[in-house]
Design an enzyme around this catalytic site. Structure first.
Site, short mmCIF file in Angstrom:
data_model
loop_
_atom_site.label_atom_id
_atom_site.label_comp_id
_atom_site.label_asym_id
_atom_site.label_seq_id
_atom_site.Cartn_x
_atom_site.Cartn_y
_atom_site.Cartn_z
N TRP A 65 0.85 -1.19 0.00
CA TRP A 65 0.00 0.00 0.00
C TRP A 65 0.88 1.23 0.00
O TRP A 65 2.04 1.15 0.41
CB TRP A 65 -0.88 -0.01 1.28
CG TRP A 65 -2.13 0.81 1.15
CD1 TRP A 65 -2.38 2.00 1.74
CD2 TRP A 65 -3.29 0.48 0.40
NE1 TRP A 65 -3.64 2.46 1.39
CE2 TRP A 65 -4.21 1.53 0.56
CE3 TRP A 65 -3.65 -0.59 -0.43
CZ2 TRP A 65 -5.46 1.55 -0.06
CZ3 TRP A 65 -4.90 -0.58 -1.04
CH2 TRP A 65 -5.79 0.48 -0.85
N ASP A 80 0.64 10.83 0.35
CA ASP A 80 -0.40 11.87 0.46
C ASP A 80 -1.78 11.29 0.74
O ASP A 80 -1.96 10.07 0.75
CB ASP A 80 -0.43 12.72 -0.82
CG ASP A 80 -1.20 12.04 -1.95
OD1 ASP A 80 -1.04 10.81 -2.13
OD2 ASP A 80 -1.98 12.72 -2.64
N GLU A 111 -3.25 8.75 -1.44
CA GLU A 111 -2.51 7.47 -1.38
C GLU A 111 -1.77 7.17 -2.68
O GLU A 111 -1.81 6.05 -3.19
CB GLU A 111 -3.48 6.32 -1.05
CG GLU A 111 -4.50 6.69 -0.01
CD GLU A 111 -5.26 5.51 0.56
OE1 GLU A 111 -6.17 5.02 -0.10
OE2 GLU A 111 -4.92 5.08 1.68
#
Ligand code: NOJ
Ligand code: NOJ
Length: 484
Positions: free
Chosen positions: A155, A209, A212
């Site tokens: 992620w 940020d 993402e």
């Protein structure tokens, strides 16, 4: 000299390039009805019913859940959608923003004290998350499973706005309790855990940020961190922890200097990211609606990137200009509410180069929460002016007014600046109305061609952005009534 007449005889704003003229609002009481000729009652009714529905939806997205006993109480799901897209996670950012919304309801209406149970659940959930060991990004992990387990797949992690928003939300809750003579012992440790972490990392440039996607030093993130440390320092002083207070204040001083670098005079807007260090490299314009969100969520009463600052007025105008031609739905200029025709404003998305369609990538779409935020922006601008009783007719304000006039010529009557801004905010509320299902269901996005809901259904943040805008609107309506 340039003279802009809003409505002959009501307010004349005259302006010399270097000498801003102050318009006295109090000297010229505002009278008359809403700037639109019709449809205001209908829109207002919708805003109210959407508000009621949104509150219920927000609460039903917070565990405990009958259909998922494993979800930890106080965990907020970004959306109940578990596939295409899977948003059934507790994002630190979304959750804290939603809790902040709940606190606003509690502060505005003491009969909502039942909500405190939910906030306390969130406090316990936070304690659990802060105690998790072995996480690569620790407090800056973007999201968790609803049962409190860490999310371990890849992620864009290291989202440091999360602990900052949570930090100022819990600080706000501490103030709420102290005003009621209650103890905040159980909160202070959680707050300093987040704030100490923020103090340590904010100046580095690996942060992911809020969308993402990209790494660097982000305006939104830094504004949230500045608010967290400023308010945290005040709390620490009140509680006699002057060492922590001084440490946080010192960081705020450094942050203030860094924040100045985000304003780009030549481009006429605030840059979203400095010191880019990875992730999405295609955001060349650096023009991003998260800058507007930063001001709404995290600006304080000190003029630094507040809604009425020239930097924000100018950024708002640049966003309008770039998004209007980008989305085909923006060719629609009006909507019908219960047979009344109301003008609709521009639908905004995240940033012009966006390719995320809510499920995968193709082309970006307008976003519900961003368009609600634009409505809130105009209401809060007017609230600020009303509180001051006067307005500095800066270039930036005049340009924003003129731009809106160009698009809605003949549809908005000008009966004073506060009413005008109420009318403009309503344009964006009407836009949200247009794309929201008649049963009040909200999504993350709206298809740029058809206008139908797209991406995550029942996105908690979309509802929270509506309730925030609707509260600002009510406050403005009350202020206007008291001016007459
Ligand atoms: C890419 C999107 O742009 C981002 O906002 C989203 O959070 C992730 N994909 C995950 O869905
Ligand atoms: C994608 C958004 O870009 C991000 O800001 C948000 O946290 C997640 N969706 C969950 O709503």
């Amino acid at each position: 000299m340039r003279v802009l007449s809003l409505l002959a005889g009501t307010i004349i704003v005259s302006h010399l390039a270097s000498v801003p003229v102050v318009i006295g609002l109090r000297q010229k009481p505002l009278s008359g009805a809403h700037p639109w000729t019709s449809g205001q009652d209908e829109l207002e009714q919708w805003i109210r019913s959407q508000d009621t529905y949104s509150r219920a939806r927000i609460l039903s997205n917070i565990a405990p859940f009958a259909n998922d006993p494993s979800a930890m109480p106080g965990a907020v799901c970004a959306s109940p959608s578990r596939s295409h897209p899977d948003y059934y996670y507790a994002w630190t950012r979304d959750s804290a923003l939603v809790m902040n919304e709940l606190l606003s309801w509690m502060e505005h209406n003491s009969s909502m004290s039942g909500l405190q149970r939910t906030v306390e659940d969130y406090v316990s959930f936070t304690r659990h998350l802060q105690g998790l060991k072995g996480l690569k990004y620790g407090l800056a992990e973007a999201k968790f499973h609803m049962d409190g387990r860490p999310f371990t797949k890849s992620w864009c992690n290291g989202q440091t706005d999360g602990p900052a928003i949570r930090g100022y939300t819990l600080t706000r809750y501490a103030r709420y309790l102290m005003q009621r003579g209650r103890d905040v012992e159980h909160l202070y440790g959680l707050i300093t855990t987040d704030l100490d972490y923020v103090s340590e990392v904010w100046m580095q440039n690996w942060h992911c940020d809020i969308w993402e996607e990209s790494r660097g030093l982000h305006f939104y993130t830094l504004m949230a961190q500045r608010r967290a440390l400023t308010e945290g320092a005040r709390l620490a002083r009140r509680l006699g922890d002057s060492a922590a207070a001084s440490a946080y204040e010192r960081e705020v001083g450094l942050m203030d200097r860094r924040l100045g670098d985000f304003w780009d005079e030549r481009a006429g807007h605030v840059m979203t990211t400095l010191e880019w260090s990875g992730g999405l490299g295609s955001k060349l314009s650096q023009l991003d609606a998260q800058v507007l969100l930063a001001s709404l969520h995290s600006s304080m009463d000190d003029g630094v990137y507040t809604v009425e600052s020239r930097e924000m007025l100018s950024t708002a105008l640049r966003l309008l200009r770039v998004f209007e031609p980008l989305y085909p739905v923006n060719q629609v200029l009006s909507a019908e509410i219960n047979r009344a025709v109301v003008p609709v404003g521009v639908a905004l998305g995240r940033y012009p180069e966006d390719v995320y369609n809510g499920v995968g990538t193709s082309r970006g779409n307008p976003w519900s929460l961003v368009t609600s935020a634009l409505a809130e922006f105009h209401y809060r601008l007017a609230i600020e002016y009303a509180k001051r009783g006067s307005v500095r007719a800066s270039d930036e304000l005049l340009e924003l007014i003129q731009w809106t006039r160009r698009r809605y010529r003949g549809q908005v009557e000008f009966k004073g600046l506060l009413r005008y801004l109420l009318g403009v905010g309503d344009l964006y509320m009407a836009r949200v109305y247009l794309h929201t299902a008649r049963d009040h269901t909200m999504y993350e996005q709206w298809d740029r061609h058809s206008g139908y809901g797209q991406g995550a259904i029942h996105l908690t943040w979309s509802y929270a952005a509506h309730t925030a805008a609707s509260r600002a609107r009510s406050q403005l309506v009350d202020l206007i009534a008291s001016e007459v």
